[in-house]
Design a protein around this motif. Structure first.
Motif, PDB file in Angstrom:
ATOM      1  N   TYR A 144       0.855  -1.120  -0.005  1.00  0.00           N
ATOM      2  CA  TYR A 144      -0.053   0.129  -0.046  1.00  0.00           C
ATOM      3  C   TYR A 144       0.732   1.158   0.095  1.00  0.00           C
ATOM      4  O   TYR A 144       0.293   2.131  -0.509  1.00  0.00           O
ATOM      5  N   THR A 145       1.897   1.293   0.811  1.00  0.00           N
ATOM      6  CA  THR A 145       2.968   2.394   0.692  1.00  0.00           C
ATOM      7  C   THR A 145       4.138   2.105  -0.451  1.00  0.00           C
ATOM      8  O   THR A 145       4.573   1.077  -0.486  1.00  0.00           O
ATOM      9  N   GLN A 146       4.387   3.238  -0.876  1.00  0.00           N
ATOM     10  CA  GLN A 146       5.596   3.238  -1.896  1.00  0.00           C
ATOM     11  C   GLN A 146       6.986   3.195  -0.793  1.00  0.00           C
ATOM     12  O   GLN A 146       6.902   3.459   0.164  1.00  0.00           O
ATOM     13  N   GLY A 147       8.244   3.020  -1.350  1.00  0.00           N
ATOM     14  CA  GLY A 147       9.343   2.824  -0.738  1.00  0.00           C
ATOM     15  C   GLY A 147       9.698   4.180   0.083  1.00  0.00           C
ATOM     16  O   GLY A 147      10.490   4.327   0.852  1.00  0.00           O
ATOM     17  N   ASN A 148       8.936   5.251  -0.530  1.00  0.00           N
ATOM     18  CA  ASN A 148       9.375   6.600  -0.047  1.00  0.00           C
ATOM     19  C   ASN A 148       8.346   7.087   1.046  1.00  0.00           C
ATOM     20  O   ASN A 148       8.364   8.076   1.631  1.00  0.00           O
ATOM     21  N   GLY A 149       7.502   5.948   1.501  1.00  0.00           N
ATOM     22  CA  GLY A 149       6.477   6.295   2.455  1.00  0.00           C
ATOM     23  C   GLY A 149       5.071   7.085   2.049  1.00  0.00           C
ATOM     24  O   GLY A 149       4.154   6.705   2.844  1.00  0.00           O
ATOM     25  N   GLU A 150       5.146   7.188   0.739  1.00  0.00           N
ATOM     26  CA  GLU A 150       3.922   8.082   0.136  1.00  0.00           C
ATOM     27  C   GLU A 150       2.798   6.840  -0.271  1.00  0.00           C
ATOM     28  O   GLU A 150       3.264   5.702  -0.577  1.00  0.00           O
ATOM     29  N   LYS A 151       1.695   7.137  -0.437  1.00  0.00           N
ATOM     30  CA  LYS A 151       0.590   6.047  -0.739  1.00  0.00           C
ATOM     31  C   LYS A 151       0.794   6.203  -2.333  1.00  0.00           C
ATOM     32  O   LYS A 151       1.000   7.092  -3.024  1.00  0.00           O
ATOM     33  N   TRP A 152       0.313   5.028  -2.774  1.00  0.00           N
ATOM     34  CA  TRP A 152      -0.107   5.006  -4.489  1.00  0.00           C
ATOM     35  C   TRP A 152      -1.255   5.388  -4.629  1.00  0.00           C
ATOM     36  O   TRP A 152      -2.175   6.030  -3.654  1.00  0.00           O
ATOM     37  N   ASN A 153      -1.327   5.919  -5.708  1.00  0.00           N
ATOM     38  CA  ASN A 153      -2.459   6.718  -6.416  1.00  0.00           C
ATOM     39  C   ASN A 153      -3.642   5.598  -6.325  1.00  0.00           C
ATOM     40  O   ASN A 153      -3.092   4.138  -6.837  1.00  0.00           O
ATOM     41  N   ASN A 154      -4.837   5.593  -6.526  1.00  0.00           N
ATOM     42  CA  ASN A 154      -5.985   4.586  -6.540  1.00  0.00           C
ATOM     43  C   ASN A 154      -5.799   3.991  -7.666  1.00  0.00           C
ATOM     44  O   ASN A 154      -5.953   2.453  -7.677  1.00  0.00           O
ATOM     45  N   LYS A 155      -5.429   4.551  -9.002  1.00  0.00           N
ATOM     46  CA  LYS A 155      -5.725   3.914 -10.190  1.00  0.00           C
ATOM     47  C   LYS A 155      -4.466   2.982 -10.247  1.00  0.00           C
ATOM     48  O   LYS A 155      -4.347   1.989 -10.721  1.00  0.00           O
ATOM     49  N   GLU A 156      -3.217   3.336  -9.806  1.00  0.00           N
ATOM     50  CA  GLU A 156      -2.092   2.426 -10.120  1.00  0.00           C
ATOM     51  C   GLU A 156      -2.083   1.393  -9.056  1.00  0.00           C
ATOM     52  O   GLU A 156      -2.025   0.126  -9.666  1.00  0.00           O
ATOM     53  N   MET A 157      -2.678   1.495  -7.911  1.00  0.00           N
ATOM     54  CA  MET A 157      -3.052   0.520  -6.986  1.00  0.00           C
ATOM     55  C   MET A 157      -4.019  -0.527  -7.689  1.00  0.00           C
ATOM     56  O   MET A 157      -3.719  -1.647  -7.407  1.00  0.00           O
ATOM     57  N   PHE A 158      -4.893  -0.199  -8.154  1.00  0.00           N
ATOM     58  CA  PHE A 158      -6.090  -1.118  -8.779  1.00  0.00           C
ATOM     59  C   PHE A 158      -5.144  -1.837  -9.846  1.00  0.00           C
ATOM     60  O   PHE A 158      -5.547  -3.044 -10.007  1.00  0.00           O
ATOM     61  N   ASP A 159      -4.465  -1.148 -10.614  1.00  0.00           N
ATOM     62  CA  ASP A 159      -3.756  -1.693 -11.972  1.00  0.00           C
ATOM     63  C   ASP A 159      -2.794  -2.966 -11.340  1.00  0.00           C
ATOM     64  O   ASP A 159      -2.773  -3.900 -11.837  1.00  0.00           O
ATOM     65  N   ILE A 160      -2.291  -2.641 -10.399  1.00  0.00           N
ATOM     66  CA  ILE A 160      -1.178  -3.478  -9.547  1.00  0.00           C
ATOM     67  C   ILE A 160      -1.937  -4.798  -9.307  1.00  0.00           C
ATOM     68  O   ILE A 160      -1.613  -5.977  -9.514  1.00  0.00           O
ATOM     69  N   MET A 161      -3.143  -4.367  -8.558  1.00  0.00           N
ATOM     70  CA  MET A 161      -3.950  -5.649  -7.778  1.00  0.00           C
ATOM     71  C   MET A 161      -4.430  -6.478  -8.938  1.00  0.00           C
ATOM     72  O   MET A 161      -4.793  -7.664  -8.897  1.00  0.00           O
TER      73      MET A 161
END
Length: 47
Positions: free
Chosen positions: A8-25
């Protein structure tokens, strides 16, 4: 299998945006289903 909370979090501690997270899942789900289908095919065709 990856858990959603572990990516859920990127390497820098920030959240993924919803579209990117959906595509990954979706990609993870497709890969998992392909592997399951392949395994089942091998099980039912094994002599």
């Amino acid at each position: 299998m990856l858990q959603a909370t572990s990516i859920y979090t990127q390497g820098n501690g920030e959240k993924w945006n919803n579209k990117e997270m959906f595509d990954i899942m979706v990609e993870i789900s497709k890969t998992s289903l392909k592997m399951l289908g392949s395994d089942l095919f091998h099980q039912i065709t094994k002599k």
